[in-house]
Each structure stands twice: as structure tokens, then as C-alpha cells.
Motif scaffolding. Sequence first.
Motif, PDB file in Angstrom:
ATOM      1  N   UNK A  15      58.758  87.558  37.134  1.00 50.35           N
ATOM      2  CA  UNK A  15      59.753  87.008  38.062  1.00 50.35           C
ATOM      3  C   UNK A  15      59.465  87.452  39.497  1.00 50.35           C
ATOM      4  N   UNK A  16      59.069  88.706  39.670  1.00 51.41           N
ATOM      5  CA  UNK A  16      58.730  89.207  41.006  1.00 51.41           C
ATOM      6  C   UNK A  16      57.493  88.486  41.550  1.00 51.41           C
ATOM      7  N   UNK A  17      56.514  88.246  40.693  1.00 47.29           N
ATOM      8  CA  UNK A  17      55.313  87.529  41.120  1.00 47.29           C
ATOM      9  C   UNK A  17      55.655  86.094  41.522  1.00 47.29           C
ATOM     10  N   UNK A  18      56.559  85.461  40.800  1.00 47.90           N
ATOM     11  CA  UNK A  18      56.976  84.108  41.154  1.00 47.90           C
ATOM     12  C   UNK A  18      57.720  84.092  42.488  1.00 47.90           C
ATOM     13  N   UNK A  19      58.515  85.129  42.720  1.00 42.36           N
ATOM     14  CA  UNK A  19      59.222  85.248  44.002  1.00 42.36           C
ATOM     15  C   UNK A  19      58.215  85.355  45.145  1.00 42.36           C
ATOM     16  N   UNK A  20      57.200  86.170  44.939  1.00 41.71           N
ATOM     17  CA  UNK A  20      56.145  86.339  45.948  1.00 41.71           C
ATOM     18  C   UNK A  20      55.357  85.043  46.131  1.00 41.71           C
ATOM     19  N   UNK A  33      60.773  79.016  42.078  1.00 39.51           N
ATOM     20  CA  UNK A  33      62.159  79.482  41.947  1.00 39.51           C
ATOM     21  C   UNK A  33      62.772  79.012  40.622  1.00 39.51           C
ATOM     22  N   UNK A  34      62.433  77.800  40.208  1.00 38.34           N
ATOM     23  CA  UNK A  34      62.943  77.286  38.936  1.00 38.34           C
ATOM     24  C   UNK A  34      62.434  78.143  37.774  1.00 38.34           C
ATOM     25  N   UNK A  35      61.147  78.470  37.791  1.00 39.11           N
ATOM     26  CA  UNK A  35      60.590  79.310  36.727  1.00 39.11           C
ATOM     27  C   UNK A  35      61.226  80.702  36.734  1.00 39.11           C
ATOM     28  N   UNK A  36      61.404  81.243  37.930  1.00 38.45           N
ATOM     29  CA  UNK A  36      62.021  82.570  38.067  1.00 38.45           C
ATOM     30  C   UNK A  36      63.436  82.554  37.505  1.00 38.45           C
TER      31      UNK A  36
END
Length: 54
Positions: A15-20, A33-36
Motif C-alpha cells: 500500500x505504501x509503494x502504491x501511494x508512492x 489509489x484504487x488498488x491501495x
Amino acid sequence: MMIMMSATDGDLYIAAALHRAAKVWPQKAPYYHKLKQQIATDIMKYEYNPTTHM
């Protein structure tokens, strides 16, 4: 009695990697953001116990 123990740290790292990734590649931000959000929803659905708040 079987006690299920799982580790959500990997999910949180993803989730943090997706945010980045959303910051690095803003054109794909809605997708990231959807995946996170899906990961966060799954953590709350499968890992959170509302009785113990853990």
C-alpha cells in the motif's frame, strides 16, 4: 482451537509503494489509489477484529 495469525506488514508495504507510485506517476494515480484502497479494505475485512480492536 485454531488461532489464525497473519502478518499484514507485506500488505502495508505494498500500500505504501502504491501511494508512492501515485506521486511518481500522477497520470496513473487514480489506478494506484484504487488498488491501495482495495488493500486497506481487505485488511479491515479479513484481519481486523472489531471485538478486540486488533
